[in-house]
Structures are given as structure tokens and as C-alpha cells.
Design a protein around this motif. Structure first.
Motif, short mmCIF file in Angstrom:
data_model
loop_
_atom_site.label_atom_id
_atom_site.label_comp_id
_atom_site.label_asym_id
_atom_site.label_seq_id
_atom_site.Cartn_x
_atom_site.Cartn_y
_atom_site.Cartn_z
N GLU A 78 -47.95 -78.05 4.45
CA GLU A 78 -47.76 -77.08 5.52
C GLU A 78 -46.67 -77.57 6.46
O GLU A 78 -46.73 -78.69 6.96
CB GLU A 78 -49.09 -76.95 6.28
N LEU A 88 -44.32 -78.40 9.67
CA LEU A 88 -44.66 -78.66 11.07
C LEU A 88 -44.20 -77.48 11.93
O LEU A 88 -44.92 -76.99 12.78
CB LEU A 88 -43.97 -79.95 11.52
N GLN A 112 -40.24 -79.90 8.12
CA GLN A 112 -41.38 -80.72 7.71
C GLN A 112 -41.54 -81.89 8.68
O GLN A 112 -40.60 -82.29 9.34
CB GLN A 112 -41.14 -81.28 6.29
N LYS A 113 -42.75 -82.42 8.72
CA LYS A 113 -43.01 -83.55 9.59
C LYS A 113 -42.09 -84.72 9.21
O LYS A 113 -41.95 -85.03 8.03
CB LYS A 113 -44.47 -83.98 9.47
N LYS A 125 -43.46 -71.06 14.98
CA LYS A 125 -44.83 -71.57 14.95
C LYS A 125 -44.81 -73.07 14.75
O LYS A 125 -44.05 -73.61 13.95
CB LYS A 125 -45.61 -70.92 13.81
N ILE A 126 -45.67 -73.76 15.51
CA ILE A 126 -45.84 -75.19 15.30
C ILE A 126 -47.25 -75.39 14.80
O ILE A 126 -48.21 -74.99 15.48
CB ILE A 126 -45.58 -75.97 16.59
N LYS A 127 -47.39 -75.96 13.63
CA LYS A 127 -48.70 -76.13 12.99
C LYS A 127 -49.46 -74.80 12.98
O LYS A 127 -50.65 -74.75 13.30
CB LYS A 127 -49.52 -77.19 13.71
N LYS A 139 -49.35 -72.39 15.06
CA LYS A 139 -49.57 -71.73 16.35
C LYS A 139 -48.24 -71.28 16.97
O LYS A 139 -47.30 -72.09 17.05
CB LYS A 139 -50.28 -72.68 17.33
N SER A 151 -46.07 -80.43 23.00
CA SER A 151 -45.76 -80.82 21.63
C SER A 151 -44.26 -80.72 21.33
O SER A 151 -43.81 -81.20 20.31
CB SER A 151 -46.54 -79.96 20.65
N GLU A 195 -44.46 -83.63 19.10
CA GLU A 195 -44.53 -83.37 17.64
C GLU A 195 -43.12 -83.17 17.11
O GLU A 195 -42.79 -83.54 16.00
CB GLU A 195 -45.31 -82.07 17.38
#
Lengths: 247, 271
Positions: free
Chosen positions: B3, B5, B33-34, B67-69, B71, B79, B156
């Protein structure tokens, strides 16, 4: 090095002046030696009646009008900054405010506030107020947008924004206003005492002058200068410290 | 694939000025991506800064979402950290106090944030300057302070708007190399907006090329440069290949843009 030369200049001028008066190069009815002024100032200050009725009264009047100018000036400055409407409507009046010769209005101040320290304080306050208002408003308006964005990006509350971004960023401007206000409130208070008070240093100066007490007059004049100098030094000290440490 | 980030979906921004609609960004889509380092490049006026402000929550999109994660971003939040292009250090705070700012505002105990700030100052190479004021530092050093101030809060995702834009090219690439090391150590995820092709090619895992106005995603270029990298990567053939790709895509864009402008002016003349 600069300090040394600056001090030397003052010392040399004082010595030259002392010499000029002692040697009668200057008219002794108009100019008295500095040492005599100083002695007179000290003599005045050892007289309890002078200290409470004149020096004390003037000091309190200056303090009150200065503090009032700071408090109301910052409040009105913030209103001018937050409200574009207020800014546009009031701007011309603020300009006018500078031009009003408040001393000429002293009879009105007396009839409104009576005789005593209040009209003196009010004239000093009104005289000093515009400088604080304009500088506060400018200070807040001129804050660099990016600093505000940094605050927003940290998700600060309004209170945090005010305390940690707006105030420190506007502080140099506000402090300029405060320094001007100090000078204006001293001028306002002393000058008003010349004309409408029976107490205070301004009154002692004009009383001594009218009674040909040149020594007494210079004693009070020197004290007024000392007050102005002290206030300036204290403010300079606060400014240097506050810029280093207001987080 | 895991998923992402950050997910940018169908993002469009329209400005209304003088009853005229200006489409600044159109249907932008990409994911982060993270741990990835993404650059956004594009010809000037393609809406890079607008995109960055939307990504960081300072502005809202007209349609679409960030959207972050999972949300949606509706405003600035903890974040997301931002590093601005302009000089943004607080002149009334020392280097250390600047770096402490975010943590202090979050209400962290003093001993704890002081300790973290000390480590971060060291990481960005400003040890010994903790008690200096920004006016005593060079532009590059001040930008390090700004980067440290953002990274220390461990967001984040870190969004950077040409953080070295005001510096000369050499300093810019050297600081870029240093930034990579810092990012690796802090495991930060970075979205960088830049107009420097070299900077984008040197730093990124993925490069988003925007078209001229309205800004659309024109290419997504994945970097093949081996990691870890530093300024020495500038001489490798992979680097040359990526910059070449970027150049040609951007050149196309500038040309189409010029072409549009010419058409416009000929129309005006014809009237």
C-alpha cells in the motif's frame, strides 16, 4: 575603542563648557557651570518635598503615559493588522493623529480630566500612541509569509502562532515603536507640566525660570536629561536581551 | 506492491481570476512508497509550487485527492513536513532553538527535544553552531537548519520546494548528496520539487515530469542509479542517461509551450 572615543568626546565637551563658564567666556546669566548644575540636581534630590511632589510625580506620569501608549498602541495596532477594513478606514486618521498639536488642546484636557496628573498623563499618552500603533501594525503586516507557513505546517494553534511566530517576528518593529513612545511620552509629560501643572519637573523648570532661579532651573533640566538617558539605556538593554531570548 | 504511503489521485486545481479560469494542474496521479525519494520536475509555470502546497495540505485541490495511508489530506498535519524554498529559519532563535521548534510546539518535554535536536544538528553537519543565530550563517547552512527543523519531527513524508534553489549549482549538488545521506539515516520519505534536472537525477528513485500548463504528469522516470549515491554519481553513464531522458522530455514541453504562445500572439495580431 568606539566606546572610549565616544566617552572622551562627552568628557571633553563638558570640560570645555565648564571652562567656558568659569572663565566667563559665556554669559553667566544664561549659562552656569556643569558642576553647579550637578550640585543643584543633587541638592534638589535631597529635598523630600521635591522628590515626592516633583520628581516622583513626573516619573509616575511618564511611566503611566508610556505604559498606556504601549498597551493601547499594541491593541490598536493588532486591530489594524487583523482587519483590512479598520486599516483602510483608520489609516488617514492615524496620519492626522501625528499632526494634531495636543498641547494646544490642553484647556480641553483640563475641562475633561480636571487638574492634576490625569490630563498630563493623557497628553503624554496621546502624543506617544501613534508611534506604537503604526509600528505594531507595520510589524505584523511585514512578517514574511513563509514564516507563517512554517507555523501552519507545524499545525500550530492560533495562540501558538501569536506567541511563537507573529510576536517574535514583529518584535523589532514593535520595539522601535516602544522606543519612540518613550521619547514622546517624556516630551509630552514635561511640556504639559510647563503649562498646566503645579507639580512635576516641567513645572519646577518653568517656575525657576520665571523667578530668575537659573541654578534651580538647570538642576531640573539636568534631571530630565538624566531620566531620558536612563530610559534609553534600559530600553537598549532590553532590546539586546529580548532579541537573543524570546522563545 | 505494498500500500503506497502517499497516493495522489486525479488531482486538478483551477484558479479563478478576473472571471477567467486558469487550470493549473490537471488529472495528476502518482504514488509514493515508504522510503522513496521522488522528484517533481517541469517547465516553469507548470504549477509545481501549487502541487507542492496541495501535497502538504496548505492548499486544497479543486477535485481529486491526496491520501496518506488511505486518509485524505485536508490541511497541514504532523505527518507532513515541509521545507520551503525561501529562507525560513526563525531569526530570533538560535540554530538549536530553530531545530527544536516543532517538537517544542508538540509539547514534548524539554530534555527530550533538546536531546533530539542536538543529534539532528550534528547529523546535518552544524555541530558547533548550536548557539549561533541564522544571520551568522551562510545561505546553505541556514537551509540545513530548515531541513533539520523539519526532519527532527519525523514526519511520514517530507515535502521540499527547491530547498537549494537559492544556492549555486556546486553547493546545490553537494548539499543534495548530503541530503541523501541524512534521508537514508532518518529513513524519511521525500517529495522534492525542483527545476534542476541534475538535482532530480542525482537524488531521486522516481521522477515525475510535468507538462507545461496545465500541468499533467507527462512521464514517470524510474532511476537506475545505484545506491548509496553522492556527488561522484554525476560522472556515471546511468546519470548521463537519466539527465538525457529528462532533458529531452522537458525540451519537448518548453517547445510546445513556446508554440502555444506563438499561436496566441498570431491570433491577437490577426484580430
Amino acid at each position: 575603542m568606539h566606546r572610549l572615543i565616544q566617552t572622551l568626546i562627552v568628557v571633553c565637551l563638558l570640560v570645555l563648557y565648564e571652562l567656558a563658564t568659569r572663565m566667563n567666556w559665556l554669559d553667566s546669566f544664561t549659562f552656569i557651570p556643569f558642576s553647579t548644575m550637578f550640585v543643584n540636581m543633587i541638592e534638589n534630590l535631597t529635598d523630600p518635598e521635591y522628590v515626592t511632589n516633583h520628581f516622583g510625580v513626573t516619573a509616575l506620569e511618564i511611566l503611566a503615559s508610556f505604559m498606556g501608549a504601549i498597551i493601547f498602541g499594541i491593541i490598536f495596532g493588532i486591530i489594524l493588522w487583523r482587519s483590512d477594513f479598520a486599516h483602510h478606514v483608520l489609516q488617514p486618521y492615524l496620519m492626522l493623529f501625528y499632526a494634531i498639536p495636543f498641547f494646544a488642546l490642553y484647556p480641553i484636557f483640563i475641562s475633561i480630566f480636571g487638574i492634576g496628573p490625569l490630563p498630563v498623563i493623557m497628553i503624554g499618552l496621546f502624543f506617544a500612541l501613534p508611534a506604537v500603533i503604526t509600528n505594531t501594525a507595520i510589524g505584523f503586516r511585514e512578517i514574511r509569509k513563509v514564516l507563517v507557513k512554517v507555523g501552519q505546517s507545524c499545525n500550530l494553534s492560533f495562540r501558538q502562532m501569536i506567541v511563537h511566530i507573529y510576536f517574535p517576528a514583529a518584535w523589532p518593529f514593535i520595539f522601535t515603536g516602544i522606543k519612540l513612545a518613550a521619547a514622546y511620552s517624556i516630551i509630552g509629560v514635561i511640556a504639559t507640566e510647563f503649562i498646566l501643572s503645579a507639580r512635576g519637573l516641567g513645572y519646577t523648570i518653568s517656575y525657576a525660570y520665571n523667578n530668575f532661579d537659573i541654578n534651580g532651573m538647570y538642576g531640573s533640566v539636568l534631571l530630565v536629561i538624566m531620566i531620558a538617558l536612563t530610559v534609553n539605556i534600559v530600553l537598549g538593554f532590553i532590546e539586546a536581551r529580548a532579541y537573543r531570548k524570546n522563545s | 506492491m505494498a500500500e503506497p504511503l502517499m497516493k495522489v489521485e486525479n488531482l486538478t486545481k483551477v484558479y479563478n481570476s478576473d472571471a477567467k479560469e486558469v487550470v493549473a494542474l490537471k488529472n495528476i496521479e502518482f504514488t509514493v512508497q515508504k522510503g522513496e525519494f521522488i522528484s517533481i520536475v517541469g517547465p516553469s509555470g507548470c504549477g509545481k509550487t501549487t502541487l507542492l502546497e496541495i501535497l502538504s495540505g496548505l492548499r486544497l485541490p479543486t477535485t481529486g485527492s491526496v491520501k496518506i495511508k488511505g486518509k485524505a489530506v485536508t490541511g497541514p498535519q504532523r505527518s507532513i513536513g515541509i521545507v520551503f524554498q525561501e529562507e525560513s529559519t526563525f531569526p530570533w532563535r538560535t540554530v538549536l532553538e530553530n531545530v527544536e521548534f516543532g517538537l517544542q510546539m508538540q509539547g514534548m518535554p524539554k530534555a527530550e527535544y533538546r536531546d533530539k535536536a542536538h543529534k539532528m544538528v550534528e547529523l546535518v553537519g552544524l555541530k558547533g553552531f548550536e548557539n549561533s543565530y541564522p544571520f551568522e550563517l551562510s545561505g546553505g547552512m541556514r537551509q540545513r537548519v530548515a531541513i533539520a527543523r523539519t526532519l527532527v519531527t519525523q514526519p511520514e513524508i517530507v515535502v521540499m520546494d527547491e530547498p537549494f534553489g537559492a544556492l549555486d549549482e556546486q553547493t546545490r549538488l553537494i548539499l543534495g548528496g548530503e541530503l541523501l545521506k541524512i534521508v537514508e539515516q532518518t529513513k524519511a520519505t521525500v517529495v522534492l520539487v525542483t527545476h534542476s534536472i541534475q538535482e532530480a537525477a542525482l537524488l531521486s528513485d522516481k521522477i515525475v515530469v510535468l507538462s507545461a500548463r496545465p500541468g499533467k504528469v507527462k512521464y514517470l522516470i524510474k532511476s537506475t542509479l545505484p545506491k548509496p549515491r553522492d556527488a561522484t554519481a554525476l560522472t556515471t553513464p546511468e546519470f548521463a542517461e537519466i539527465t538525457q531522458k529528462l532533458w529531452s522530455s522537458l525540451e519537448e514541453e518548453s517547445l510546445t509551450k513556446r508554440h502555444d504562445v506563438d499561436n496566441d500572439s498570431s491570433r491577437v495580431v490577426g484580430q
